[in-house]
Design a protein around this motif. Structure first.
Motif, PDB file in Angstrom:
ATOM      1  N   HIS A 345       0.836  -1.212   0.000  1.00  0.00           N
ATOM      2  CA  HIS A 345       0.000   0.000   0.000  1.00  0.00           C
ATOM      3  C   HIS A 345       0.864   1.253   0.000  1.00  0.00           C
ATOM      4  O   HIS A 345       0.557   2.239  -0.703  1.00  0.00           O
ATOM      5  CB  HIS A 345      -0.906  -0.005   1.235  1.00  0.00           C
ATOM      6  N   ASP A 346       1.952   1.247   0.771  1.00  0.00           N
ATOM      7  CA  ASP A 346       2.847   2.400   0.811  1.00  0.00           C
ATOM      8  C   ASP A 346       3.469   2.655  -0.558  1.00  0.00           C
ATOM      9  O   ASP A 346       3.555   3.805  -1.007  1.00  0.00           O
ATOM     10  CB  ASP A 346       3.942   2.154   1.852  1.00  0.00           C
ATOM     11  N   LEU A 347       3.868   1.584  -1.247  1.00  0.00           N
ATOM     12  CA  LEU A 347       4.464   1.739  -2.574  1.00  0.00           C
ATOM     13  C   LEU A 347       3.447   2.302  -3.560  1.00  0.00           C
ATOM     14  O   LEU A 347       3.761   3.220  -4.336  1.00  0.00           O
ATOM     15  CB  LEU A 347       4.994   0.394  -3.065  1.00  0.00           C
ATOM     16  N   ARG A 348       2.240   1.774  -3.537  1.00  0.00           N
ATOM     17  CA  ARG A 348       1.205   2.277  -4.451  1.00  0.00           C
ATOM     18  C   ARG A 348       0.900   3.746  -4.195  1.00  0.00           C
ATOM     19  O   ARG A 348       0.715   4.539  -5.129  1.00  0.00           O
ATOM     20  CB  ARG A 348      -0.059   1.438  -4.307  1.00  0.00           C
ATOM     21  N   ALA A 349       0.842   4.134  -2.913  1.00  0.00           N
ATOM     22  CA  ALA A 349       0.555   5.531  -2.585  1.00  0.00           C
ATOM     23  C   ALA A 349       1.672   6.440  -3.087  1.00  0.00           C
ATOM     24  O   ALA A 349       1.417   7.537  -3.611  1.00  0.00           O
ATOM     25  CB  ALA A 349       0.381   5.678  -1.073  1.00  0.00           C
ATOM     26  N   ARG A 350       2.906   5.998  -2.937  1.00  0.00           N
ATOM     27  CA  ARG A 350       4.035   6.814  -3.397  1.00  0.00           C
ATOM     28  C   ARG A 350       4.014   6.951  -4.921  1.00  0.00           C
ATOM     29  O   ARG A 350       4.295   8.030  -5.463  1.00  0.00           O
ATOM     30  CB  ARG A 350       5.350   6.197  -2.931  1.00  0.00           C
ATOM     31  N   VAL A 351       3.707   5.864  -5.616  1.00  0.00           N
ATOM     32  CA  VAL A 351       3.661   5.922  -7.080  1.00  0.00           C
ATOM     33  C   VAL A 351       2.545   6.843  -7.548  1.00  0.00           C
ATOM     34  O   VAL A 351       2.704   7.599  -8.514  1.00  0.00           O
ATOM     35  CB  VAL A 351       3.490   4.500  -7.650  1.00  0.00           C
ATOM     36  N   ARG A 352       1.407   6.824  -6.854  1.00  0.00           N
ATOM     37  CA  ARG A 352       0.296   7.708  -7.227  1.00  0.00           C
ATOM     38  C   ARG A 352       0.697   9.173  -7.093  1.00  0.00           C
ATOM     39  O   ARG A 352       0.332  10.015  -7.919  1.00  0.00           O
ATOM     40  CB  ARG A 352      -0.922   7.406  -6.358  1.00  0.00           C
ATOM     41  N   VAL A 353       1.450   9.486  -6.042  1.00  0.00           N
ATOM     42  CA  VAL A 353       1.901  10.876  -5.865  1.00  0.00           C
ATOM     43  C   VAL A 353       2.839  11.284  -6.997  1.00  0.00           C
ATOM     44  O   VAL A 353       2.733  12.391  -7.544  1.00  0.00           O
ATOM     45  CB  VAL A 353       2.601  11.028  -4.498  1.00  0.00           C
ATOM     46  N   VAL A 354       3.759  10.378  -7.366  1.00  0.00           N
ATOM     47  CA  VAL A 354       4.689  10.684  -8.450  1.00  0.00           C
ATOM     48  C   VAL A 354       3.938  10.896  -9.762  1.00  0.00           C
ATOM     49  O   VAL A 354       4.227  11.836 -10.518  1.00  0.00           O
ATOM     50  CB  VAL A 354       5.729   9.554  -8.597  1.00  0.00           C
ATOM     51  N   ILE A 355       2.967  10.040 -10.050  1.00  0.00           N
ATOM     52  CA  ILE A 355       2.193  10.173 -11.287  1.00  0.00           C
ATOM     53  C   ILE A 355       1.423  11.490 -11.303  1.00  0.00           C
ATOM     54  O   ILE A 355       1.341  12.172 -12.330  1.00  0.00           O
ATOM     55  CB  ILE A 355       1.249   8.973 -11.447  1.00  0.00           C
ATOM     56  N   ALA A 356       0.838  11.852 -10.144  1.00  0.00           N
ATOM     57  CA  ALA A 356       0.092  13.117 -10.082  1.00  0.00           C
ATOM     58  C   ALA A 356       1.020  14.300 -10.334  1.00  0.00           C
ATOM     59  O   ALA A 356       0.664  15.245 -11.060  1.00  0.00           O
ATOM     60  CB  ALA A 356      -0.581  13.253  -8.713  1.00  0.00           C
ATOM     61  N   GLU A 357       2.218  14.286  -9.745  1.00  0.00           N
ATOM     62  CA  GLU A 357       3.169  15.367  -9.985  1.00  0.00           C
ATOM     63  C   GLU A 357       3.587  15.410 -11.449  1.00  0.00           C
ATOM     64  O   GLU A 357       3.732  16.503 -12.035  1.00  0.00           O
ATOM     65  CB  GLU A 357       4.399  15.175  -9.091  1.00  0.00           C
ATOM     66  N   ALA A 358       3.773  14.235 -12.047  1.00  0.00           N
ATOM     67  CA  ALA A 358       4.163  14.191 -13.458  1.00  0.00           C
ATOM     68  C   ALA A 358       3.048  14.723 -14.351  1.00  0.00           C
ATOM     69  O   ALA A 358       3.313  15.459 -15.314  1.00  0.00           O
ATOM     70  CB  ALA A 358       4.518  12.758 -13.848  1.00  0.00           C
ATOM     71  N   ASP A 359       1.804  14.364 -14.051  1.00  0.00           N
ATOM     72  CA  ASP A 359       0.676  14.862 -14.843  1.00  0.00           C
ATOM     73  C   ASP A 359       0.599  16.385 -14.799  1.00  0.00           C
ATOM     74  O   ASP A 359       0.357  17.045 -15.811  1.00  0.00           O
ATOM     75  CB  ASP A 359      -0.632  14.260 -14.330  1.00  0.00           C
ATOM     76  N   THR A 360       0.813  16.947 -13.605  1.00  0.00           N
ATOM     77  CA  THR A 360       0.788  18.410 -13.470  1.00  0.00           C
ATOM     78  C   THR A 360       1.883  19.064 -14.300  1.00  0.00           C
ATOM     79  O   THR A 360       1.660  20.067 -14.992  1.00  0.00           O
ATOM     80  CB  THR A 360       0.947  18.804 -11.990  1.00  0.00           C
ATOM     81  N   ALA A 361       3.077  18.477 -14.250  1.00  0.00           N
ATOM     82  CA  ALA A 361       4.190  19.033 -15.019  1.00  0.00           C
ATOM     83  C   ALA A 361       3.942  18.923 -16.521  1.00  0.00           C
ATOM     84  O   ALA A 361       4.292  19.839 -17.281  1.00  0.00           O
ATOM     85  CB  ALA A 361       5.481  18.318 -14.646  1.00  0.00           C
ATOM     86  N   ILE A 362       3.342  17.834 -16.947  1.00  0.00           N
ATOM     87  CA  ILE A 362       3.064  17.651 -18.374  1.00  0.00           C
ATOM     88  C   ILE A 362       2.050  18.676 -18.863  1.00  0.00           C
ATOM     89  O   ILE A 362       2.184  19.242 -19.959  1.00  0.00           O
ATOM     90  CB  ILE A 362       2.573  16.219 -18.632  1.00  0.00           C
ATOM     91  N   GLU A 363       1.013  18.950 -18.070  1.00  0.00           N
ATOM     92  CA  GLU A 363      -0.015  19.905 -18.482  1.00  0.00           C
ATOM     93  C   GLU A 363       0.525  21.327 -18.553  1.00  0.00           C
ATOM     94  O   GLU A 363      -0.026  22.159 -19.258  1.00  0.00           O
ATOM     95  CB  GLU A 363      -1.190  19.844 -17.503  1.00  0.00           C
ATOM     96  N   GLU A 364       1.614  21.596 -17.816  1.00  0.00           N
ATOM     97  CA  GLU A 364       2.153  22.948 -17.798  1.00  0.00           C
ATOM     98  C   GLU A 364       3.136  23.213 -18.931  1.00  0.00           C
ATOM     99  O   GLU A 364       3.636  24.343 -19.066  1.00  0.00           O
ATOM    100  CB  GLU A 364       2.849  23.201 -16.446  1.00  0.00           C
ATOM    101  N   GLY A 365       3.469  22.216 -19.716  1.00  0.00           N
ATOM    102  CA  GLY A 365       4.420  22.417 -20.803  1.00  0.00           C
ATOM    103  C   GLY A 365       4.190  21.445 -21.930  1.00  0.00           C
ATOM    104  O   GLY A 365       3.258  20.633 -21.918  1.00  0.00           O
ATOM    105  N   ASP A 366       5.061  21.507 -22.909  1.00  0.00           N
ATOM    106  CA  ASP A 366       5.010  20.628 -24.069  1.00  0.00           C
ATOM    107  C   ASP A 366       6.093  19.564 -23.912  1.00  0.00           C
ATOM    108  O   ASP A 366       7.277  19.887 -23.734  1.00  0.00           O
ATOM    109  CB  ASP A 366       5.258  21.443 -25.329  1.00  0.00           C
ATOM    110  N   PRO A 367       5.720  18.272 -23.923  1.00  0.00           N
ATOM    111  CA  PRO A 367       6.738  17.220 -23.794  1.00  0.00           C
ATOM    112  C   PRO A 367       7.878  17.334 -24.788  1.00  0.00           C
ATOM    113  O   PRO A 367       8.990  16.879 -24.508  1.00  0.00           O
ATOM    114  CB  PRO A 367       5.932  15.936 -24.016  1.00  0.00           C
ATOM    115  N   ALA A 368       7.614  17.958 -25.956  1.00  0.00           N
ATOM    116  CA  ALA A 368       8.695  18.139 -26.928  1.00  0.00           C
ATOM    117  C   ALA A 368       9.802  19.018 -26.369  1.00  0.00           C
ATOM    118  O   ALA A 368      10.968  18.894 -26.756  1.00  0.00           O
ATOM    119  CB  ALA A 368       8.138  18.748 -28.211  1.00  0.00           C
TER     120      ALA A 368
END
Length: 593
Positions: A345-368
């Motif tokens: 459960h701890d690992l899944r929670a940590r991965v969810r936080v990382v994915i959420a941070e990555a999604d926010t960063a992706i929406e703020e810029g262009d992956p290119a």
């Protein structure tokens, strides 16, 4: 060392006692303790930022050029320096495989951009063995890649190595005081390893090194108190070549060598000697209980029946310890189940936080534009979260071992030491990011074609519409076409950015799923190994207690049947055996002290 020799002699004496008293079960653990004393291994990890003099420090310590030093290229894989009868080297691979290589070829593999392993296999480290007195006691110096900031993949890999080390030497240059990232790393290192020291290098190159030392002492006192030693690897190397004692003292390495031999080496010897004496003391307790029961039956025949009844009750309790319904066994089973669930459960929670941070960063810029930085960030974040998850597993597994030992305590005072967990270094060094994202922007030719297509279509539509109503648009139609072309090009760019963002999110999720899959499997395997270690340890102790109690019960039962003359004769023999056991106990206590 004299302490090791005393501990080995103590175990040899205890093994003779096992043979004399028919206790081969106890001899197994004593033999394992003797093997640990014969080949002690003390890992000292040398960590720090890039180009701070870690490799030079290791070379100066052993008085030989074993770690590659380069002004332009940094170390890429760890180098393990240990004692050997002759100079030799080998490549280390993650599954535990090793491949001998010439010592002269070490440089090819340890530097960034160096050669890979056989068949393209990933090299996890290089081992170098040399005949040096400082390494003869089992000391292993580990030269690690630079930290590169607390959030870098190298930092996570270094912290993973720290978690398995006996001590850490953190290297920082005398050019400047400790940075925030270095202090953060030291704080994490102290939570993972019991012995950490800070070494300030290059004091011969920076005249203001004393001021830097004072500033660093303040930082350490405020955040993570630990020893701080300024040294000069250059002066040390010259002192070794010239056999100059005064120059060696000026280099500062006398304090560092004393720290390694007296603080680290002595503590390891004390730990091994303490473990050996604990095993011998446990044997003495079992032998003492056996002969004390027989003596009580011999000294008072009327009390023999009572002694036999008490030993029979003890036998039943000891036998119950071997059953699956025993409290310690239930605690172990339930604890491993709960810990497996909590770690997952701890690992899944940590991965969810990382994915959420990555999604926010992706929406703020262009992956290119941002994907190169995003890829490095994601790898370092996942490595850091995996290490934090491993810390949870290690600490909780240790607590579980203590709880199981407490529940077994009613039958034995022996509690298993901290269960060994797997090395997290392969997890911290996460796999390369394999993505399938089209990061290429539209070229000018394609942009022109899209704009032309939209402009032509828009102009044609309005021209046809005007002709149907009998109105000739003329140049207005061309203007409308240009506006439609610009809008079409803008919409196409927006569509492609949206497509790249979706592909980037999918790639990140695939990567996180793969890392979670591997880490989850590794943590479950680790907990199963911990469960087997604890189960086998305490099951073995239960067998030993059962053996000792059975011998005591048989001796007490036989004592009740002896004649007065036989009892008096046997009583003298038993007193002599008790005296021998007491002598063995005193020797074990002396070694432990």
């Amino acid at each position: 060392m004299a302490e090791v020799a005393k501990a080995v002699a103590l175990i040899d004496l205890a093994l003779h006692a096992c043979t004399a008293y028919d206790r081969p079960d106890a001899a197994t653990r004593l033999t394992a303790a003797k093997e640990s004393l014969a080949d002690p291994v003390l890992h000292v990890v040398v960590a720090g930022e890039f180009k701070q003099g870690k490799s030079s420090l290791v070379n100066a310590l052993v008085g030989a050029t074993v770690c590659t030093v380069d002004d332009d290229v940094a170390t890429a894989v760890p180098t393990y320096v240990r004692h050997g009868a002759k100079p030799e080297a080998a490549l280390l691979y993650e599954p535990g495989r090793r491949e001998p290589i010439p010592v002269a070829d070490v440089r090819r593999y340890v530097l960034e951009g160096g050669a890979g392993g056989v068949n393209g296999d990933r090299v996890s480290g290089v081992e170098v063995r040399i005949p040096r007195k400082i390494l003869a006691g089992g000391l292993v110096l580990v030269d690690t890649p630079g930290v590169g900031g607390l959030g870098s993949p190298h930092a996570a890999a270094s912290l993973a190595a720290v978690s398995m080390a006996d001590a850490v030497l953190f290297v920082t240059g005398a050019a400047q005081e400790l940075t925030r990232s270095e202090v953060d790393f030291l704080q994490r290192a102290r939570s993972l390893c019991p012995v950490v020291a800070c070494v300030v290098t290059k004091t011969d190159f920076y005249p203001a090194w004393r001021r830097i030392r004072e500033l660093n002492e303040r930082h350490l006192a405020a955040h993570c108190p630990m020893p701080l030693m300024p040294v000069s690897s250059t002066l040390r190397s010259r002192a070794v070549k010239a056999n100059d004692t005064a120059l060696n003292a000026e280099s500062g390495f006398t304090h560092l060598v004393a720290f390694l031999t007296e603080k680290i080496g002595a503590s390891a010897v004390d730990r091994l000697a303490g473990e050996a004496s604990a095993e011998v003391l446990a044997l003495c307790e079992q032998l003492d209980s056996r002969f004390q029961a027989e003596r009580a039956a011999l000294a008072d025949p009327e009390a023999a029946a009572r002694v036999v009844r008490e030993l029979t009750g003890v036998k039943e309790r000891v036998e119950s310890l071997k059953s699956a319904a025993a409290k310690w066994n239930q605690t172990l089973s339930d604890g491993v189940t709960d810990l497996t669930s909590d770690v997952d459960h701890d690992l899944r929670a940590r991965v969810r936080v990382v994915i959420a941070e990555a999604d926010t960063a992706i929406e703020e810029g262009d992956p290119a534009d941002t994907w190169a930085e995003m890829e490095a960030w994601l790898q370092s974040r996942m490595a850091d979260e995996l290490l934090a998850n491993y810390e949870l597993l290690r600490d909780r597994a240790t607590d579980l071992g203590v709880r199981v030992g407490d529940h077994f305590h009613e039958a034995s005072t022996m509690i298993m030491r901290r269960p060994s967990v797997t090395d997290p270094t392969p997890l911290a060094t996460v796999a390369d990011f394999q993505h399938k994202i089209d990061l290429e922007r539209m070229k000018l030719t394609k942009q022109a074609m899209v704009a032309l297509k939209s402009a032509y279509g828009g102009a044609l539509m309005f021209i046809i519409l005007g002709s149907l109503v009998g109105v000739s648009l003329g140049p207005i139609g061309i203007g409308i076409g240009l506006v439609m072309g610009h809008r079409g090009l803008r919409d196409e760019k927006k569509r492609q950015v949206t497509k790249r963002r979706a592909e980037a999110r999918n790639a990140i999720r695939r990567y996180c799923d793969e890392v979670s899959f591997v880490a989850g499997k590794d943590s479950r395997d680790t907990l199963r190994r911990v469960q087997r270690q604890l189960r086998d340890h305490y099951s073995g102790l239960a067998e030993e207690l059962n053996k000792a109690n059975t011998q005591a019960l048989n001796s007490a039962a036989e004592a009740a049947k002896r004649t007065q003359a036989d009892r008096e004769k046997r009583l003298k023999d038993v007193d002599a055996e008790l005296a021998r056991v007491q002598q063995l106990r005193q020797r074990a206590q002396a070694v432990a002290a």
